[in-house]
Design an enzyme around this catalytic site. Structure first.
Site, PDB file in Angstrom:
ATOM      1  N   CYS A 108       1.585  -2.601  15.540  1.00 20.11           N
ATOM      2  CA  CYS A 108       1.538  -2.142  14.096  1.00 20.11           C
ATOM      3  C   CYS A 108       0.674  -3.367  13.526  1.00 20.11           C
ATOM      4  O   CYS A 108       1.155  -4.561  13.595  1.00 20.11           O
ATOM      5  CB  CYS A 108       2.982  -1.883  13.716  1.00 20.11           C
ATOM      6  N   CYS A 151       6.514  -5.395  15.753  1.00 23.87           N
ATOM      7  CA  CYS A 151       6.329  -4.436  16.796  1.00 23.87           C
ATOM      8  C   CYS A 151       4.611  -4.697  17.053  1.00 23.87           C
ATOM      9  O   CYS A 151       3.853  -5.000  16.349  1.00 23.87           O
ATOM     10  CB  CYS A 151       6.429  -3.093  16.136  1.00 23.87           C
ATOM     11  N   CYS A 201       3.471   8.449   1.334  1.00 31.94           N
ATOM     12  CA  CYS A 201       3.868   7.404   2.186  1.00 31.94           C
ATOM     13  C   CYS A 201       4.349   6.387   1.558  1.00 31.94           C
ATOM     14  O   CYS A 201       3.424   5.539   1.038  1.00 31.94           O
ATOM     15  CB  CYS A 201       3.084   7.244   3.347  1.00 31.94           C
ATOM     16  N   CYS A 245       6.501  -7.089   7.057  1.00 32.63           N
ATOM     17  CA  CYS A 245       7.484  -6.585   8.190  1.00 32.63           C
ATOM     18  C   CYS A 245       7.998  -7.560   9.092  1.00 32.63           C
ATOM     19  O   CYS A 245       7.178  -8.640   9.589  1.00 32.63           O
ATOM     20  CB  CYS A 245       7.108  -5.290   8.739  1.00 32.63           C
ATOM     21  N   GLU A 303       0.918  -1.304   0.088  1.00 36.57           N
ATOM     22  CA  GLU A 303      -0.033   0.166  -0.110  1.00 36.57           C
ATOM     23  C   GLU A 303       0.810   1.304  -0.005  1.00 36.57           C
ATOM     24  O   GLU A 303       1.951   1.243   0.481  1.00 36.57           O
ATOM     25  CB  GLU A 303      -0.985  -0.020   1.172  1.00 36.57           C
ATOM     26  N   CYS A 321      -1.441   5.800   9.989  1.00 38.30           N
ATOM     27  CA  CYS A 321      -0.142   5.163  10.431  1.00 38.30           C
ATOM     28  C   CYS A 321      -0.372   3.780  11.025  1.00 38.30           C
ATOM     29  O   CYS A 321      -1.246   3.550  11.974  1.00 38.30           O
ATOM     30  CB  CYS A 321       0.581   5.990  11.388  1.00 38.30           C
TER      31      CYS A 321
HETATM   32  N1  SAH Z   1       9.478   0.369  10.160  1.00 39.94           N
HETATM   33  C1  SAH Z   1       9.554   1.863  10.207  1.00 39.94           C
HETATM   34  C2  SAH Z   1       8.817   2.570   9.261  1.00 39.94           C
HETATM   35  C3  SAH Z   1       7.208   2.573   9.712  1.00 39.94           C
HETATM   36  S1  SAH Z   1       6.810   4.346   9.788  1.00 39.94           S
HETATM   37  C4  SAH Z   1       9.565   2.461  11.484  1.00 39.94           C
HETATM   38  O1  SAH Z   1       9.230   1.546  12.416  1.00 39.94           O
HETATM   39  O2  SAH Z   1       9.605   3.597  11.578  1.00 39.94           O
HETATM   40  C5  SAH Z   1       5.198   4.065  10.451  1.00 39.94           C
HETATM   41  C6  SAH Z   1       5.226   4.759  11.658  1.00 39.94           C
HETATM   42  O3  SAH Z   1       3.825   4.405  12.352  1.00 39.94           O
HETATM   43  C7  SAH Z   1       6.249   4.301  12.843  1.00 39.94           C
HETATM   44  O4  SAH Z   1       6.348   5.279  13.641  1.00 39.94           O
HETATM   45  C8  SAH Z   1       5.265   3.371  13.471  1.00 39.94           C
HETATM   46  O5  SAH Z   1       5.684   3.038  14.696  1.00 39.94           O
HETATM   47  C9  SAH Z   1       3.735   3.851  13.613  1.00 39.94           C
HETATM   48  N2  SAH Z   1       2.962   3.034  13.877  1.00 39.94           N
HETATM   49  C10 SAH Z   1       2.775   1.710  13.810  1.00 39.94           C
HETATM   50  N3  SAH Z   1       1.644   1.382  14.114  1.00 39.94           N
HETATM   51  C11 SAH Z   1       1.034   2.221  14.422  1.00 39.94           C
HETATM   52  C12 SAH Z   1      -0.381   2.305  15.143  1.00 39.94           C
HETATM   53  N4  SAH Z   1      -1.365   1.293  15.065  1.00 39.94           N
HETATM   54  N5  SAH Z   1      -0.874   3.543  15.139  1.00 39.94           N
HETATM   55  C13 SAH Z   1      -0.116   4.678  15.126  1.00 39.94           C
HETATM   56  N6  SAH Z   1       1.089   4.671  14.510  1.00 39.94           N
HETATM   57  C14 SAH Z   1       1.603   3.400  14.374  1.00 39.94           C
END
Ligand code: SAH
Length: 364
Positions: A119, A116, A105, A112, A92, A340
């Site tokens: 996410c 985490c 974005c 991935c 996406e 995000c």
């Molecule tokens: N893997 C990289 C790139 C992803 S960026 C990283 O971790 O930075 C996407 C951003 O959205 C990251 O800061 C991630 O932690 C955040 N994110 C992930 N899941 C989310 C959620 N459910 N709600 C809000 N932000 C989230």
């Protein structure tokens, strides 16, 4: 014979390609403009190349893009494209229009491997890295779909490597694609408007500093190692102190003034107390930062909840009162599941492979 997909080569790569063919390197610049600025993919239309060269190119090479399967447009103007790759998986890409800019974005991996807990991409598992053509192809397709701004302005002004995947775990392909984003003969996006976000792969942050000048964002999300390791397993390998030391090296020695964007997703009852805010300020006090507080975006089966509005506002105010630059990220595109942490695509998980890679990444 496999024909090379020229879309995934940066200037150096294209120059090498042409010199291997016995052609002059300046052809690389012309081809780059055709592909990325005029979005021409058929060599026959590249009129400043001789017939002979066009013929040779079509034998040895191709310009191939991934395919847009679906486009979703949010009430707030955010757009999400579901893009199918040749392997059958999909990823996406999201476009977020604002008054003075338009941010794309971009995803870097199919799924991935970092797991985490908050996410949605992580819940899909990992399939493979995107190649450079599939990464830059997202920007190409966005420009194609968005068309021209009526005033002739650029539509995509900013790119954030914040889509699916961990960009620093797909280092070479991401660098090649970012070189193209920055190149004036391709997209000409300045380093200030090109941000890479990482969950904290420390050695790769140091390498990035040497290889490609872009803005850096880190997904911090917790101010102590115990909590951060619970929600970001990679923290066991690269704890907060090492991550912040790498950030200091990243901003030091730069000619232009740099700061680090610190992303902090607010999870109710987990990392949103007054003490959490104080801890965050303590660990960030020696680093030039902009703190981006992200309201948690829910996804199916998650037990996390977003902090309440007043709690988010208080958290931010605590930081601002102490002189930090802090903003609450506006949630965009949540009605089309484009916010995000909500990007999931269609990923055939190769679970054993995911586990192997995850273990290799996370264990010291
Ligand atoms: N893997 C990289 C790139 C992803 S960026 C990283 O971790 O930075 C996407 C951003 O959205 C990251 O800061 C991630 O932690 C955040 N994110 C992930 N899941 C989310 C959620 N459910 N709600 C809000 N932000 C989230």
């Amino acid at each position: 014979m496999m024909r090379t997909n020229l879309l995934g080569l940066d200037l150096k790569g294209l120059e090498m390609f042409f010199s291997d063919m016995g052609e002059k390197p300046f052809r690389a610049r012309q081809l780059m403009q055709w592909m990325h600025q005029y979005r021409v993919t058929d060599f026959a239309e590249m009129t400043n190349f001789s017939k002979d060269l066009r013929q040779k190119l079509s034998e040895k090479a191709q310009v191939t893009l991934p395919e847009v399967l679906q486009e979703h447009i949010s009430k707030d103007g955010t757009r999400k494209w579901i893009i199918r790759l040749s392997c059958g998986n999909s990823i996406e890409t999201v476009y977020i229009p604002e008054d003075e800019r338009g941010t794309l974005c971009v995803s870097s991996q199919v799924g991935c491997a970092l797991a985490c807990t908050f996410c949605s991409t992580a819940q899909q598992g990992f399939n493979r890295n995107l190649d450079a053509s599939e990464i830059i192809g997202q920007l190409w397709l966005a420009n194609e779909y968005l068309g021209k701004d009526p005033k002739g302005k650029r539509v995509v002004t900013n790119v954030v490597m914040m889509g699916m995947g961990e960009p620093l775990a797909n280092y070479n392909n991401v660098i090649t694609a970012m070189n193209l984003m920055r190149d004036d003969l391709a997209y000409g996006i300045s380093w200030r408007r090109l941000t890479l976000s990482t969950s904290g792969m420390v050695p790769m942050i140091d390498k990035l500093r040497e290889d490609c000048h872009v803005s850096l964002a880190i997904s911090l999300h917790a101010a102590n190692d115990k909590l951060r390791s619970e929600i970001i397993p990679l923290n066991d390998k690269y704890p907060i102190s090492e991550l912040l030391a790498a950030c200091k090296r990243y901003v030091a020695g730069a000619q232009q003034k740099r700061h680090i964007t610190v992303e902090y997703v607010l999870l109710e009852g987990i990392n949103d107390s007054e003490q959490d805010a104080r801890d965050l300020m303590r660990i960030l006090k020696d680093l030039p930062t902009k703190i981006n507080l992200i309201p948690f975006n829910p996804f199916p089966k998650t037990s996390y909840r977003c902090s309440s509005k007043p709690v988010m506002a208080r958290f931010k105010q605590q930081l601002v009162d102490a002189g930090f630059v802090a903003t609450i990220r506006k949630t965009r595109g949540d009605d089309i599941v484009a916010a995000c942490g909500q990007l999931a695509g269609e990923v055939q998980d190769r679970t054993r492979r995911t586990q192997r890679i995850a273990e290799a990444l996370v264990t010291r």
